[in-house]
Scaffold this active site. Structure first.
Site, mmCIF file in Angstrom:
data_model
loop_
_atom_site.group_PDB
_atom_site.id
_atom_site.type_symbol
_atom_site.label_atom_id
_atom_site.label_comp_id
_atom_site.label_asym_id
_atom_site.label_seq_id
_atom_site.Cartn_x
_atom_site.Cartn_y
_atom_site.Cartn_z
ATOM 1 N N GLY A 95 0.834 -1.199 0.000
ATOM 2 C CA GLY A 95 0.000 0.000 0.000
ATOM 3 C C GLY A 95 0.868 1.249 0.000
ATOM 4 O O GLY A 95 2.084 1.189 0.209
ATOM 5 N N CYS A 96 0.219 2.382 -0.226
ATOM 6 C CA CYS A 96 0.981 3.630 -0.329
ATOM 7 C C CYS A 96 1.515 4.057 1.031
ATOM 8 O O CYS A 96 2.710 4.333 1.180
ATOM 9 C CB CYS A 96 0.128 4.730 -0.961
ATOM 10 S SG CYS A 96 -1.542 4.883 -0.320
#
Lengths: 353, 353, 353, 353
Positions: free
Chosen positions: B155-156
């Site tokens: 994920g970011c």
């Protein structure tokens, strides 16, 4: 990833503005060009990546003081990314040394020295080169650009407006005494200068017209439209400042000389005219181009309307003011001048969202 | 401009979101990869460039219905750019057909199926593959990624946070029970979904925390930090929504176990650790990274501080949430899996301004 | 802080949109009015301050289901802040019950039921009231508004455009067959609806025209301009979406019938015409109004230009689309109808920066 | 609309910045105050509405050169809206003349002259008044403010952070050696100065930390928190710049001394503590305050979380940096000093959207 073939060395004079950093960004991905010199009086000695952190890891280059001899020795081609009134002073010496030039400033865009000095408030320093300078709108002047020593890269508004009117004027389809161009630009069009009106707090969440009584791009636009029409034109041009970083949109209207011409006819005309142009994209009927569709890309997207079926044709035209409106078009001109594929280094899609 | 060597065919499942269009943008410039399939249930039949006008002229491809057999037949590697709960249903069939997968969704990021179902509110549909899935943070797991069939793309937030803490945890320099991560994301992190809170009128000129009591990225981050620390960690993680399109900034703090460690020591540690990493950039002391310095680029830029000279170390970490935080990292993983140069297609500078 | 005198009870039908919350914001500071009812089918039962956190502490009011009998019983005057096609269904019953109405929707703006149904794609449900409805532009219709039972509050574009052209048309100074209006609006003009094009990620850092072939505000504008000119007019109208929350700017051009009329003459004409108007501000010559100068305020600011000294007059007009373009003008109309000072509750300066 | 009672005359020294125009905006709606003098060295002679077009029609006032004697003659109370290092030079003369002062600058916020000169890099010009100056956070110091001659109006970060921690510190519920404050501010916090980093092109679509090694607001915050805790505190404070005009959000974390204290207990504590505070709003459990909910309003909205149920308490705090963080709080202090209702002129709802 440099392709086979000669590598050209280019220089950038005045590299601390937005057209300078955009040239660096685009040229970083160009397979046949190396930036050998970048100048700045104020930042001499400083690495370019200190000023522009996006370039960290891409350039190991520092700003130097501008010096024609050095530029001539180290560059095959030089870009001027300076305010007006700089290029015209260095130009004779550079050209004499055999360097070719793409000038992104306004110095050589007008062929009439009188007109230039009326709008810029001082005499032109180099009127003897105005006739030789080639106006660098490839869609109009490709052949001349190829052999030019000096290319005057068009302004952003002039690019968006001329490309939008081009087929209509070439074919004499509209009343050239009643042209209108309403245009909006992102704030980067105002350059990287410390001015209160361009603060986020002032320009953000705000929209306004400016230069409504007369903007310096107007004579350049009317000159170019006049060439296309083979006749003097009269344009009402109103630029606006939109609260965004990049992007320019022009909304153009003209009265059709022959109202029986259908919108479909006009669409065909535009599609045919630009079919082989790599950087002009005519959208399908019913479209409205968005500036974000060209963010970072060297493209002008156009669409056509005929509001209410009346005898007015409406052209919507978008560009990225820093790319097709400045540095991208400059690279396109360089490619043409150096006999490289015209799209080389310019084929990445726009950044969306 | 495709370089010599085999061209790989890739597919994208769920291509109508922002990670989908970003994959398309990045892969358009990749010299060794062709996108052969892109799927969307809702947009099947529609050309991708109708939905994403930046891709006009770059892709002659339409969305199709997702079908594992077609994907297997036409692709060497498949990206999932779907919400969670899609990839895990198609995965067994795809892997069985010999396709390799980079999954940008959350389905295979947590190795613990129990934990997954606690945060996502349903049982995991494919727990038998969790052990095999490789967590795709190249700076941590490069060797495993090379041979993986299934890579779970981070994920970011986890990318920005893990890269920032990485050297500190690997070297056991901080109290892992008292880690803090305050992070801000642009609105594109919320995806391309019609939700009122993400309208420009609601998210513009506004700043707020969200998910303060618990965000789905937290278990992924704590898992990854735990691997780095070889010990369970405790993190207070607060995500915020900033009024911008792209970009993510994480501000990380930790207490130094040994307060005699100087900021210069820490700086050296970070520089050494990331010296050979192509996509992690440690800024000089005194710097504050900006999200715009990575806009559109697959880079994480870090800087270190020791506020007030106290025994707290502060790491600032920025990425483009859609690039190093999603699609760029996915391409990086693909390059590793396909034994291509890791930076291939990922070397364009960020768009600034 | 309520001033002396009767307090009027008002209702708002459809209070979940931006014109609804803006009515609530403005009326919170109005010394002679109390909001007694606010309706919403979808949010019935929910406190208004849950939906609009800026109202916390200002209203102790919950949405209720819309019911004409209740509205009639509890309100002296009712605002409709609904999409079109709602007010015209409830209107007969409300008027019959003696309630007066300011309708912010489009239902009663056009006097021609045919024209209405051509643009809105369905028959008008209440054509018998069209003749009675008073078009609520106070600068044009103040006397009629005073005694009206039903006021049709103008649209935002129509307000900006009509006020800008008003003196020119009243005095027959321009060619009414060749009027142009290019206008840009903030995204709040599109309402509080979950639509992908209005996400910050889509509308942010972007500019585009829309409705270029025909926008629903065009017939309303041409109707109003026709009243002012006492003659049918022909307008080319192109609306644009600017990446901002509030604000509307119209750039108007027209050809002068008598080109000897100087810019100074026109300036005097405008200043005289609007001298006693509390909410129209004519800027000094040379000015360009900015939308931020009216953010949150019930003002239209105008300025005049004559580009290049040619025979075209240019009017720049800015309003806050939610205030003078909607809810502020509605309160202004209410003040007139209730014989209150016209500026009551409307005299706070704009929010700048 | 001036209410009955004496009208007070106030002056503003240094009125060309954002806190100056915000004072003018707020005072335009204040029923008991008239602005009689506004000074600016650089703009003397210019009408305030030329600089700030939102004030057209509200003020018939021009900037004058700052002169203590004039201020003393014409004002009951004077605001300083200057950079630091101005107020402390004029203060003795003004106070001697019987004028009361609210100083929005940093000159009298720290009681320790040594500390002041360490952070501001020069000796304090008026240390003898530091002990008398009252720190103008009404929620902490209301009684003292009432009788003060000189009120030092708090900074924006200190306001957001102190109000958020206040009940926790007063009750000694957290470890004061491990406080964290991550905060983000809109760009107006940097003032109305022509600086490149604050251009829309630089600060737009961007997020970054700044002053991470030490920000001038830190000693002010630690001083105030120390008063609340009756003990020295240690805070890690990291400010950030968010791409918005107004608004400030602080995310505060602290470790609970007694982990058995439930979130509900803490919520009750906060609600009770602020129950009679007109400008502090504790949101219901589960909320995340947004800066837009206070845009233009003199309110601090708070919410509480206990992430993951661990022994950390998280407080989210939002203000408008120009209102409760500067000019609104200054008016609040003025109201207290002049024995006016504390909310007078400060009760308009925030502007949303």
């Amino acid at each position: 990833m440099k392709a086979t073939g000669q590598t050209f060395r280019v220089g950038i004079v005045g590299g601390t503005g937005y057209t300078g950093v955009e040239l660096l960004r685009l040229l970083a991905s160009h397979p046949r060009v190396t930036v050998s010199v970048i100048t700045s009086r104020t930042e001499a000695g400083q690495p370019v990546s200190d000023l522009f952190p996006n370039l960290r890891g891409h350039y190991d280059l520092a700003f130097t003081d501008p010096d024609p001899a050095t530029l001539a020795a180290q560059c095959d081609l030089v870009f001027f990314a300076t305010p007006h009134n700089v290029a015209m002073r260095m130009m004779p010496e550079l050209l004499a040394a055999g360097v070719r030039v793409v000038d992104l400033s306004a110095d050589f865009r007008l062929t009439d020295a009188e007109l230039w000095s009326r709008w810029y408030g001082e005499p032109h320093a180099c009127p003897e080169l105005l006739a030789e300078a080639v106006y660098g709108l490839p869609e109009m002047n490709r052949a001349k650009i190829r052999d030019a020593r000096l290319v005057a890269n068009p302004g952003c508004y002039p690019t968006a407006v001329q490309l939008g009117f081009l087929p209509l004027l070439e074919q004499s389809l509209v009343d050239v005494q009643r042209l209108n161009a309403f245009a909006a630009s992102g704030v980067s069009g105002a350059g990287r200068q410390a001015r209160i009106p361009n603060l986020l707090t002032e320009a953000g969440d705000n929209f306004k017209a400016y230069g409504a009584s007369g903007h310096r791009h107007l004579p350049e636009i009317e000159q170019g439209l006049g060439w296309l029409a083979s006749d003097p034109v009269r344009l009402t041009f109103v630029p606006h400042l939109a609260p965004m970083i990049r992007g320019m949109q022009a909304t153009l209207t003209a009265e059709l000389v022959d109202p029986t011409l259908s919108l479909e006819d006009l669409q065909t005309l535009f599609e045919d005219r630009f079919a082989s142009e790599p950087f002009v994209d005519v959208l399908p009927l019913g479209s409205h181009p968005e500036t974000r569709s060209v963010r970072g890309a060297n493209v002008c997207r156009l669409s056509l309307h005929r509001p209410q079926g009346r005898d007015v044709v409406l052209v919507l035209s978008v560009i990225d003011n820093l790319v097709k409106g400045a540095s991208g078009q400059a690279v396109q001109n360089m490619n043409i001048m150096l006999d490289l594929p015209e799209t080389m280094g310019l084929d990445a899609p726009a950044l969306l969202p």
